[in-house]
Every structure is written in structure tokens, then in C-alpha cells.
Design an enzyme around this catalytic site. Structure first.
Site, PDB file in Angstrom:
ATOM      1  N   LYS A   1       0.830  -1.207   0.000  1.00  0.00           N
ATOM      2  CA  LYS A   1       0.000   0.000   0.000  1.00  0.00           C
ATOM      3  C   LYS A   1       0.865   1.258   0.000  1.00  0.00           C
ATOM      4  O   LYS A   1       0.624   2.205  -0.755  1.00  0.00           O
ATOM      5  CB  LYS A   1      -0.900  -0.016   1.224  1.00  0.00           C
ATOM      6  CG  LYS A   1      -1.545   1.320   1.616  1.00  0.00           C
ATOM      7  CD  LYS A   1      -2.255   1.189   2.944  1.00  0.00           C
ATOM      8  CE  LYS A   1      -2.907   2.498   3.385  1.00  0.00           C
ATOM      9  NZ  LYS A   1      -1.910   3.467   3.896  1.00  0.00           N
ATOM     10  N   ASN A   2       1.900   1.268   0.842  1.00  0.00           N
ATOM     11  CA  ASN A   2       2.712   2.466   0.994  1.00  0.00           C
ATOM     12  C   ASN A   2       3.722   2.660  -0.126  1.00  0.00           C
ATOM     13  O   ASN A   2       4.447   3.662  -0.134  1.00  0.00           O
ATOM     14  CB  ASN A   2       3.419   2.449   2.354  1.00  0.00           C
ATOM     15  CG  ASN A   2       2.443   2.603   3.509  1.00  0.00           C
ATOM     16  OD1 ASN A   2       1.378   3.192   3.361  1.00  0.00           O
ATOM     17  ND2 ASN A   2       2.788   2.043   4.661  1.00  0.00           N
TER      18      ASN A   2
ATOM     19  N   CYS B   1      -6.240   8.207   8.695  1.00  0.00           N
ATOM     20  CA  CYS B   1      -6.450   7.745  10.061  1.00  0.00           C
ATOM     21  C   CYS B   1      -6.098   8.818  11.076  1.00  0.00           C
ATOM     22  O   CYS B   1      -5.132   9.570  10.905  1.00  0.00           O
ATOM     23  CB  CYS B   1      -5.585   6.503  10.340  1.00  0.00           C
ATOM     24  SG  CYS B   1      -6.247   4.987   9.647  1.00  0.00           S
TER      25      CYS B   1
ATOM     26  N   ARG C   1       0.664  14.554  12.534  1.00  0.00           N
ATOM     27  CA  ARG C   1       1.251  14.354  11.199  1.00  0.00           C
ATOM     28  C   ARG C   1       1.200  15.629  10.356  1.00  0.00           C
ATOM     29  O   ARG C   1       0.594  15.673   9.277  1.00  0.00           O
ATOM     30  CB  ARG C   1       0.530  13.216  10.463  1.00  0.00           C
ATOM     31  CG  ARG C   1       0.647  11.906  11.184  1.00  0.00           C
ATOM     32  CD  ARG C   1       0.254  10.742  10.317  1.00  0.00           C
ATOM     33  NE  ARG C   1      -1.154  10.731   9.976  1.00  0.00           N
ATOM     34  CZ  ARG C   1      -1.736   9.788   9.243  1.00  0.00           C
ATOM     35  NH1 ARG C   1      -1.035   8.792   8.780  1.00  0.00           N
ATOM     36  NH2 ARG C   1      -3.024   9.845   8.981  1.00  0.00           N
TER      37      ARG C   1
ATOM     38  N   ASP D   1       3.556   0.854  12.038  1.00  0.00           N
ATOM     39  CA  ASP D   1       2.369   0.244  11.443  1.00  0.00           C
ATOM     40  C   ASP D   1       2.137  -1.196  11.909  1.00  0.00           C
ATOM     41  O   ASP D   1       1.115  -1.795  11.573  1.00  0.00           O
ATOM     42  CB  ASP D   1       2.459   0.278   9.912  1.00  0.00           C
ATOM     43  CG  ASP D   1       2.051   1.624   9.341  1.00  0.00           C
ATOM     44  OD1 ASP D   1       1.561   2.472  10.114  1.00  0.00           O
ATOM     45  OD2 ASP D   1       2.218   1.827   8.126  1.00  0.00           O
TER      46      ASP D   1
ATOM     47  N   ARG E   1      -8.951   0.200   4.280  1.00  0.00           N
ATOM     48  CA  ARG E   1      -7.989   1.139   3.705  1.00  0.00           C
ATOM     49  C   ARG E   1      -6.662   0.466   3.371  1.00  0.00           C
ATOM     50  O   ARG E   1      -5.935   0.935   2.485  1.00  0.00           O
ATOM     51  CB  ARG E   1      -7.727   2.301   4.668  1.00  0.00           C
ATOM     52  CG  ARG E   1      -8.894   3.253   4.849  1.00  0.00           C
ATOM     53  CD  ARG E   1      -8.486   4.471   5.673  1.00  0.00           C
ATOM     54  NE  ARG E   1      -7.262   5.042   5.132  1.00  0.00           N
ATOM     55  CZ  ARG E   1      -6.121   5.155   5.818  1.00  0.00           C
ATOM     56  NH1 ARG E   1      -6.052   4.758   7.072  1.00  0.00           N
ATOM     57  NH2 ARG E   1      -5.063   5.687   5.249  1.00  0.00           N
TER      58      ARG E   1
END
Length: 418
Positions: free
Chosen positions: A22-23, A116, A121, A305, A397
Site C-alpha cells: 500500500k505504501n 487515520c 502528522r 504500522d 484502507r
């Protein structure tokens, strides 16, 4: 609002294929805006973050077509520099588009990104880096407005090794005049993956994976076919699930070196782990031993994560553990939900103090974010009795076909639409 219903207690056996990261996929899709050529991204995960990114690209004028699990992006007719606010609020990674959109159109407009709720951030590092490349930035009424008649390479020193800021600066610098050097860059494997994709379409990027990334600007970029690296967080989640539930699970299509910090901890817990090229087999048939302390750190340290999933594991180990979260200040929001399942955990500041219990007990819990939601699912799988995990849109997600993959390993889990 869908939910999971889980009847816990089943051991897990079998193999599971790991999706593209995903990242990696999200910044790669953002990078597709830079080229007039077609790019084909292989094994794209079917997750809501990717679907939202594709919607944003479509709004910019790109054409996106799925071929089975692959995604073809044609940006040759892209003609819009405004990222819709409703989509930006849904997707934190929409901020990656600032660099590529300002590079393509010399202008960009985006609402502050969402995602999220795991901490502040701030995007300050992104904006400071873009300013160093000659971007004029105005923040007004919840929007970030960017403009630059001429992007110029520069030396940029990041105050901290931010993954997003490193990637955004890379995207903006690819077609800037001259050379850009990013110092104190993030070292995550996904940074190197973005570099490899950019070089596949004709960029000149080097150093990714180290603390210094160099980008020599080019005039034109072409197309390519690209396979992103496997998702180390998904792989780690399934390994933790096997450790918690017991059994034998083979994760296939992984890069073991990218989750070596987790593998080391699972060995300490007493799991048997066998590595064969891109396969990791985890065996566990007994109660896990505790690991006294663990701290999240930028790569190659223990990944934030995987912190929630691993904390859930610590909750049923024999002994005490202290989990320290150094990256996001509100990432323990799942702990009160685990306490409903019988967990003995106390959060003080950035530390979770965990006293292992024999078993979790089934309960109805709420997912508040992506990784915390995954941790609750793993706790439900390892619990006695029935659990319901609500608001699993957060989990969607980042995990494609999560319940199907778990069910394929023997878990009793179903998705129910409320």
C-alpha cells in the site's frame, strides 16, 4: 457500515499471498501524473485507499483502467491541478500529489489531507521542502495553494526523516532544473521502490534507502510496467495472527529483510520461523513468551504500522511488556477496545504497560483506525467466544480481501453489512 463477526479459537494453517505494498503503490500512482506515457502497475491491492487515489487521478484528467489485478494509468490528457477536497479528506496520501501536480502543471490546490486519526502528522516538512525548490505556497481556508513558474533543484535538509516529505520532494524534483539533494531522508523500503519506479520512467534518482537522496532533473518521462514491492505490513500482520492463534502459516511473496525487526521479536516470543527466499513459515504451538520492551522507530527499526498488532500479541504472552510509540502520539486508541476483551493494559503518554492474560474474551469492539482495527481482528481470532469488530472501513484502507485470506487459513470470520 460493515462489521466482522469472529468466532475465535481456531488455529491457522496454510499459505497466504502478500499484496503489493500500500505504501508503495500510493506514491507510485501519484508519480504517474508526471508522465505523458502509460504506466502499468502490477498486483495492485484492492483497498479503499487505492480506489480513492484512482478517483483523484481521474478528477485530474488521467485515465485509469483495471486489467484483473493490474492498473493502467494514462496521464497524457491530465488537465486539472485541483485535488477535490472530499477525496483529500478521505486519503492522507493525497498529499503526495502536491509534488507531482506542481511539477506537471506548475500549480496545485489541495485541501488538508485526511486518513487515520493517529496523530498530528503535520505537512510542514512537505511544504518547506517544496519552497526550497521554488514553490510559492499560500494556506487559505483549509486549502494549500502552490504555484511555481520555475522549479529549481536545491539542497534540502529534513528536520526528521519523514517518509511523506521525502517522497513528495522526490516527485517535485524529478523534472526540476538542476540537482536536488535530500539530506536526512527517510530510509523505508518504499522510498527505494518509488526511486526504482521513477527511474523506470526515465528519471535520474539515486541514494534511496540511505539518508541522502539525489535527484537530477530531466525534461521528459515515459511509460513502463512496474511491480511494486510486497507489503511488509500485511505480511507482518499475518505472521502475528499465526503467532497469536497458533498453527503454521506460510507467507508467500515477501521480502524477509524488510521485516527483520518483527522476525527478531517473534523469535524472542518463542515462534519457530523458517525463511526460504521470498517465503516465511511461522510455527507456534504453545503460549508465547513476553518481550520486555519494544519501541517503534523509523526504518530499519520496529515499524509503527505493526505496533498495534504486536501489542495485541503481547496482551496474551506470559509476562509483562512495555510498548513505546515514538512516531504517532495517539496510536494507542485501540487499547480501550482490547480492554473490553480482557486485556490488562495501561497507557501513560507514549507507553503502553502490558500484563499478559491467558486468553482474550469475545466482545463487541470498534475500529478507530487502520492498524488498530487489524489488531482487534487478531485479538478476536485468538479469543474465546464471539467478537464483533465494528466500522471496518478503516481496515479496508490497507488490507485487501482480509477476511477471505484469514478464512482461507481456517479462521471463522465473516463480513456483515449493517
Amino acid at each position: 457500515m460493515d462489521k466482522y463477526i469472529i468466532n475465535g479459537g481456531n488455529k491457522l494453517y496454510g499459505s497466504v499471498g502478500i499484496q503489493s505494498a500500500k505504501n508503495s503503490v500510493l506514491p507510485i500512482l501519484a508519480a504517474a501524473v508526471l508522465t505523458d506515457g502509460k504506466v502499468k502497475i502490477l498486483n495492485v491491492p484492492n483497498i479503499s485507499d487505492v480506489r480513492n487515489m484512482v478517483k483523484i487521478l481521474t478528477c485530474l484528467g488521467c485515465r485509469a483502467v483495471y486489467e484483473h489485478n493490474d492498473l493502467i494509468i494514462d496521464s497524457s490528457n491530465a488537465d486539472c491541478f485541483e485535488i477535490p477536497s472530499v477525496l483529500a479528506h478521505e486519503l492522507r496520501s493525497s498529499v503526495f500529489l502536491l509534488g507531482s501536480v506542481i511539477s506537471r502543471f506548475r500549480s496545485a490546490k489541495i485541501a488538508y489531507p485526511g486518513g487515520c486519526d493517529i496523530g498530528l502528522r503535520p505537512v510542514d516538512l512537505h511544504l518547506t521542502g517544496l519552497k526550497r525548490l521554488g514553490v510559492e505556497i499560500t494556506e487559505k481556508n483549509g486549502y494549500i495553494l502552490c504555484k511555481s513558474d520555475r522549479l529549481r533543484g536545491n539542497e534540502i535538509v529534513l528536520d526528521c526523516p519523514s517518509v511523506g516529505a521525502t517522497e513528495n520532494i522526490m516527485l517535485a524534483a524529478v523534472k526540476a532544473e538542476g540537482t536536488t539533494v535530500i539530506t536526512n531522508a527517510a530510509r523505508e523500503p518504499e522510498i527505494e521502490d518509488l526511486q526504482n519506479f521513477l527511474n523506470s520512467i526515465g528519471a535520474k534518482v539515486s541514494g534511496a534507502g540511505s539518508g541522502t537522496v539525489k535527484i537530477k532533473g530531466v525534461d521528459k518521462l515515459g511509460g513502463c510496467e512496474y511491480q511494486p514491492l510486497p507489503d511488509r505490513i500485511e505480511a507482518g500482520t499475518f505472521l502475528i495472527a499465526a503467532a497469536m492463534c497458533g498453527g503454521e502459516v506460510l507467507a508467500e511473496g515477501v521480502k524477509p529483510e524488510n521485516i527483520s525487526s518483527l522476525i527478531h521479536k517473534l523469535n524472542e516470543n518463542g515462534c519457530k520461523i523458517h525463511i526460504d527466499n521470498d517465503k516465511i513459515l511461522l510455527e507456534n504451538h504453545k503460549r508465547l513468551a513476553s518481550v520486555k520492551s519494544i519501541e517503534t522507530q523509523p526504518y530499519p527499526g520496529f515499524p509503527t504500522d505493526l505496533q498495534a498488532q504486536y501489542t495485541a500479541l503481547c496482551g496474551i504472552c506470559g509476562g509483562h511488556s512495555i510498548i513505546t510509540e515514538n512516531l504517532f502520539e495517539t496510536r494507542f486508541k485501540y487499547v480501550p477496545e482490547l480492554r473490553k476483551m480482557g486485556a490488562d493494559m495501561t497507557v501513560i503518554g507514549r507507553n503502553a504497560f502490558v500484563r499478559g492474560v491467558e486468553r482474550y474474551k469475545g466482545a463487541t469492539v470498534m475500529a478507530h483506525d487502520l492498524r488498530g482495527g487489524a489488531a482487534l481482528v487478531l485479538a478476536g481470532l485468538a479469543a474465546d467466544g464471539r467478537s464483533e469488530v465494528l466500522d471496518i472501513s478503516h481496515i479496508d484502507r490497507g488490507y485487501g480481501s482480509f477476511e477471505q485470506k484469514l478464512a482461507g487459513l481456517g479462521a471463522d470470520i465473516v463480513r456483515v453489512t449493517v
